[in-house]
Design a protein around this motif. Sequence first.
Motif, PDB file in Angstrom:
ATOM      1  N   TYR A  37       0.726  -1.234   0.058  1.00  0.00           N
ATOM      2  CA  TYR A  37      -0.286   0.101  -0.175  1.00  0.00           C
ATOM      3  C   TYR A  37       1.058   1.421   0.573  1.00  0.00           C
ATOM      4  O   TYR A  37       0.824   1.848  -0.634  1.00  0.00           O
ATOM      5  CB  TYR A  37      -0.947   0.181   0.931  1.00  0.00           C
ATOM      6  CG  TYR A  37      -1.973   1.226   1.149  1.00  0.00           C
ATOM      7  CD1 TYR A  37      -2.624   2.099   0.441  1.00  0.00           C
ATOM      8  CD2 TYR A  37      -1.190   2.419   2.586  1.00  0.00           C
ATOM      9  CE1 TYR A  37      -2.611   3.252   0.802  1.00  0.00           C
ATOM     10  CE2 TYR A  37      -1.432   3.863   2.505  1.00  0.00           C
ATOM     11  CZ  TYR A  37      -2.551   3.925   1.876  1.00  0.00           C
ATOM     12  OH  TYR A  37      -2.758   5.452   2.056  1.00  0.00           O
ATOM     13  N   ALA A  92      -1.668   9.324   4.240  1.00  0.00           N
ATOM     14  CA  ALA A  92      -2.571   8.257   4.874  1.00  0.00           C
ATOM     15  C   ALA A  92      -1.951   7.448   6.165  1.00  0.00           C
ATOM     16  O   ALA A  92      -0.597   6.825   5.695  1.00  0.00           O
ATOM     17  CB  ALA A  92      -3.292   8.402   4.015  1.00  0.00           C
ATOM     18  N   PHE A  93      -2.797   7.257   6.668  1.00  0.00           N
ATOM     19  CA  PHE A  93      -2.861   6.013   7.764  1.00  0.00           C
ATOM     20  C   PHE A  93      -1.661   5.263   8.271  1.00  0.00           C
ATOM     21  O   PHE A  93      -0.699   4.400   8.246  1.00  0.00           O
ATOM     22  CB  PHE A  93      -2.899   4.424   6.545  1.00  0.00           C
ATOM     23  CG  PHE A  93      -4.185   5.058   6.063  1.00  0.00           C
ATOM     24  CD1 PHE A  93      -5.900   5.406   6.637  1.00  0.00           C
ATOM     25  CD2 PHE A  93      -4.999   4.939   4.299  1.00  0.00           C
ATOM     26  CE1 PHE A  93      -6.660   5.897   5.872  1.00  0.00           C
ATOM     27  CE2 PHE A  93      -5.595   5.265   3.672  1.00  0.00           C
ATOM     28  CZ  PHE A  93      -6.835   6.022   4.432  1.00  0.00           C
ATOM     29  N   ARG A 121      -6.260  11.845   5.792  1.00  0.00           N
ATOM     30  CA  ARG A 121      -6.514  10.113   6.144  1.00  0.00           C
ATOM     31  C   ARG A 121      -5.511   9.516   7.379  1.00  0.00           C
ATOM     32  O   ARG A 121      -5.550   8.509   7.444  1.00  0.00           O
ATOM     33  CB  ARG A 121      -6.711   9.695   5.157  1.00  0.00           C
ATOM     34  CG  ARG A 121      -7.033  10.085   4.223  1.00  0.00           C
ATOM     35  CD  ARG A 121      -8.951   9.584   4.249  1.00  0.00           C
ATOM     36  NE  ARG A 121     -10.226  10.358   2.749  1.00  0.00           N
ATOM     37  CZ  ARG A 121     -10.890  10.489   3.006  1.00  0.00           C
ATOM     38  NH1 ARG A 121     -11.293  10.175   4.137  1.00  0.00           N
ATOM     39  NH2 ARG A 121     -11.502  10.969   1.515  1.00  0.00           N
ATOM     40  N   TYR A 142      -8.613  16.575   1.828  1.00  0.00           N
ATOM     41  CA  TYR A 142     -10.270  16.035   1.118  1.00  0.00           C
ATOM     42  C   TYR A 142     -11.256  16.738   1.284  1.00  0.00           C
ATOM     43  O   TYR A 142     -10.493  16.826   2.260  1.00  0.00           O
ATOM     44  CB  TYR A 142      -9.677  13.965   1.415  1.00  0.00           C
ATOM     45  CG  TYR A 142      -8.089  13.435   0.356  1.00  0.00           C
ATOM     46  CD1 TYR A 142      -8.081  13.620  -0.504  1.00  0.00           C
ATOM     47  CD2 TYR A 142      -7.298  12.935   0.810  1.00  0.00           C
ATOM     48  CE1 TYR A 142      -7.142  13.381  -1.174  1.00  0.00           C
ATOM     49  CE2 TYR A 142      -6.570  12.432   0.886  1.00  0.00           C
ATOM     50  CZ  TYR A 142      -5.905  12.960  -0.687  1.00  0.00           C
ATOM     51  OH  TYR A 142      -5.359  12.180  -1.006  1.00  0.00           O
ATOM     52  N   VAL A 174      -9.900   7.702  -6.167  1.00  0.00           N
ATOM     53  CA  VAL A 174      -8.132   7.168  -5.387  1.00  0.00           C
ATOM     54  C   VAL A 174      -7.570   6.459  -6.604  1.00  0.00           C
ATOM     55  O   VAL A 174      -8.252   5.442  -7.762  1.00  0.00           O
ATOM     56  CB  VAL A 174      -9.117   6.614  -4.092  1.00  0.00           C
ATOM     57  CG1 VAL A 174      -6.652   6.006  -4.005  1.00  0.00           C
ATOM     58  CG2 VAL A 174      -8.832   7.034  -3.084  1.00  0.00           C
ATOM     59  N   ILE A 187      -8.623  -0.921   3.526  1.00  0.00           N
ATOM     60  CA  ILE A 187      -8.254   0.252   4.798  1.00  0.00           C
ATOM     61  C   ILE A 187      -9.042   0.195   5.991  1.00  0.00           C
ATOM     62  O   ILE A 187     -10.738  -0.173   5.134  1.00  0.00           O
ATOM     63  CB  ILE A 187      -7.759   1.710   4.621  1.00  0.00           C
ATOM     64  CG1 ILE A 187      -7.134   2.252   3.362  1.00  0.00           C
ATOM     65  CG2 ILE A 187      -7.644   2.718   5.348  1.00  0.00           C
ATOM     66  CD1 ILE A 187      -5.554   1.714   3.860  1.00  0.00           C
ATOM     67  N   PHE A 192      -9.961   4.472   8.511  1.00  0.00           N
ATOM     68  CA  PHE A 192     -10.015   5.425   7.935  1.00  0.00           C
ATOM     69  C   PHE A 192     -11.249   7.142   8.339  1.00  0.00           C
ATOM     70  O   PHE A 192     -10.971   7.253   7.373  1.00  0.00           O
ATOM     71  CB  PHE A 192     -10.641   4.951   6.431  1.00  0.00           C
ATOM     72  CG  PHE A 192     -11.552   5.373   5.058  1.00  0.00           C
ATOM     73  CD1 PHE A 192     -10.243   5.494   4.507  1.00  0.00           C
ATOM     74  CD2 PHE A 192     -12.837   6.286   5.412  1.00  0.00           C
ATOM     75  CE1 PHE A 192     -10.859   6.771   2.703  1.00  0.00           C
ATOM     76  CE2 PHE A 192     -12.970   6.665   3.602  1.00  0.00           C
ATOM     77  CZ  PHE A 192     -12.573   6.815   2.962  1.00  0.00           C
ATOM     78  N   HIS A 260       1.218  12.925  -6.325  1.00  0.00           N
ATOM     79  CA  HIS A 260       1.042  11.769  -5.641  1.00  0.00           C
ATOM     80  C   HIS A 260       2.496  10.849  -5.335  1.00  0.00           C
ATOM     81  O   HIS A 260       1.973   9.946  -5.031  1.00  0.00           O
ATOM     82  CB  HIS A 260      -0.522  11.911  -5.807  1.00  0.00           C
ATOM     83  CG  HIS A 260      -1.123  11.474  -4.840  1.00  0.00           C
ATOM     84  ND1 HIS A 260      -2.078  12.492  -4.566  1.00  0.00           N
ATOM     85  CD2 HIS A 260      -0.858  10.541  -4.087  1.00  0.00           C
ATOM     86  CE1 HIS A 260      -2.560  12.235  -3.369  1.00  0.00           C
ATOM     87  NE2 HIS A 260      -1.496  11.303  -2.872  1.00  0.00           N
ATOM     88  N   ARG A 263       1.446   8.120  -7.818  1.00  0.00           N
ATOM     89  CA  ARG A 263       0.076   7.044  -7.010  1.00  0.00           C
ATOM     90  C   ARG A 263      -0.581   6.967  -8.065  1.00  0.00           C
ATOM     91  O   ARG A 263      -2.387   6.605  -7.477  1.00  0.00           O
ATOM     92  CB  ARG A 263       0.101   7.186  -5.538  1.00  0.00           C
ATOM     93  CG  ARG A 263       0.719   6.964  -5.210  1.00  0.00           C
ATOM     94  CD  ARG A 263       0.880   7.145  -3.467  1.00  0.00           C
ATOM     95  NE  ARG A 263       0.026   6.371  -2.483  1.00  0.00           N
ATOM     96  CZ  ARG A 263      -0.016   4.998  -1.674  1.00  0.00           C
ATOM     97  NH1 ARG A 263       1.388   4.614  -1.940  1.00  0.00           N
ATOM     98  NH2 ARG A 263      -1.009   4.411  -1.234  1.00  0.00           N
TER      99      ARG A 263
HETATM  100  C1  LIG Z   1      -7.676   3.522   0.173  1.00  0.00           C
HETATM  101  C2  LIG Z   1      -8.078   5.115   0.485  1.00  0.00           C
HETATM  102  C3  LIG Z   1      -6.522   6.100   0.220  1.00  0.00           C
HETATM  103  C4  LIG Z   1      -6.908   7.537   0.677  1.00  0.00           C
HETATM  104  C5  LIG Z   1      -6.276   8.352   0.141  1.00  0.00           C
HETATM  105  C6  LIG Z   1      -4.525   8.086   1.093  1.00  0.00           C
HETATM  106  C7  LIG Z   1      -3.733   8.673   0.058  1.00  0.00           C
HETATM  107  O1  LIG Z   1      -3.679   9.698  -1.063  1.00  0.00           O
HETATM  108  C8  LIG Z   1      -3.142   7.707  -0.942  1.00  0.00           C
HETATM  109  O2  LIG Z   1      -2.669   6.900  -0.262  1.00  0.00           O
HETATM  110  O3  LIG Z   1      -2.363   8.086  -1.892  1.00  0.00           O
END
Ligand SMILES: CCCCCCC(=O)C(=O)O
Length: 369
Positions: A37, A92-93, A121, A142, A174, A187, A192, A260, A263
């Motif tokens: 991820y 994120a995360f 996030r 966001y 996304v 996620i 989330f 990004h 991504r």
């Molecule tokens: C699974 C949701 C992803 C939210 C966006 C996070 C992001 O910007 C990324 O993973 O790149």
Amino acid sequence: MPTDGRGPVDRTSMTLTALAEHEDKAAALLPAEVYDYFAAGAGAETTLHESRTAWEHYRVRPRVLRDVGRVDLPTSLLGAEVSSPVVLAPTAFQGLAHAEGERATARAAAATGSLLALSTRSSTPLEEVAAAGSAPWWFQVYAMRDRDLTLRLVERAVSAGARALVLTGDTPYVGIKRRVTGTRIAIPDDHFLVNLQQHLDPGRADARRAAEQDPTITLEAISWLAEASGLPVLVKGVLRGDEAVACLDAGAAGVVVSNHGGRQLDRAVPSAIALPEVVDAVAGRAPVLVDGGIRSGLDCLVALALGASAVMVGRPVVWGLAAGGEAGVVEALEALRADLTHVMALTGAASLADLDRSLVTATSIWSPL
Ligand SMILES: CCCCCCC(=O)C(=O)O
Ligand SMILES: Cc1cc2nc3c(=O)[nH]c(=O)nc-3n(C[C@H](O)[C@H](O)[C@H](O)COP(=O)(O)O)c2cc1C
């Protein structure tokens, strides 16, 4: 060995091998789907790959016989005083990378005097991140399908001390990542929705959808957020000069040149190639930051010489966090700082003000149509 404002910079003890080692360690420590991820790019990962290699298409034209006994990196970004032009990008995360998640990252930002951009996030409620470190921070927005939810979050970020908003403009949906799509990572809600739980009625069936990015937002979102928050708003994800000008005309206080980290749209132009066009179009009206594939002092130096006010780093922070928590993030940031100090000295630059476009030349493989 040059000094900076804090003393001698011993590059030998903090080399960039730290960054590569962190990623190796993260790959060994994290579940494969979590590593993927964080690491993944969209599509065939062409842009992910080129985000890094495009910086290498520039060559340096050093000055000689300059006093570089001391090299200074402190700078100011929209009023925030920082120890170096290396900013922590919103990712994120982070709780998936380390149990301490964004708290550890915030402490590392404070320990190194760096500016932190915190993701909408985040796995940790934004107030807890703000309380964890004393570093100046920006809140990445966001704009969600539920506009009211977005405003509630922005109000909380303002109350918690955010100094600016970073509106991400490149993620109406996304990006599709082959490494992640399908049976790989989903996620969980406790990551989330962590920042949103308090605003959601228990059992609200459409919570995930309400929290998704709103694909209908336009340039008007810039003034909407600026007026609602009273904060400067930067737009992240800009890859064209005319788009940067449109954002500024719509009220943006700055832009972040970014794809990004590869991504979102595969085959999007690398930030290193888009940067000069954006800097020229912005013409000093506002700060221009850049991210994507920055992994060394030389990458930073090229970006700054091309006219960036600062650079952002995403995955190096995540890998540092996964490998060593707060200490790992500090190590990654210090490695970049030490390497930038070293290459600035070898380029004949004693301060960021000495970095200008005459210091770099582009090799020819990227040429305009
Ligand atoms: C699974 C949701 C992803 C939210 C966006 C996070 C992001 O910007 C990324 O993973 O790149
Ligand atoms: C795992 C991961 C999560 C990210 N999450 C966000 C996010 O929540 N908001 C955002 O604007 N950008 C997000 N980004 C993009 C980063 O802010 C940044 O643009 C990118 O990571 C820079 O490239 P680099 O990782 O090569 O340094 C994310 C990137 C990664 C790798």
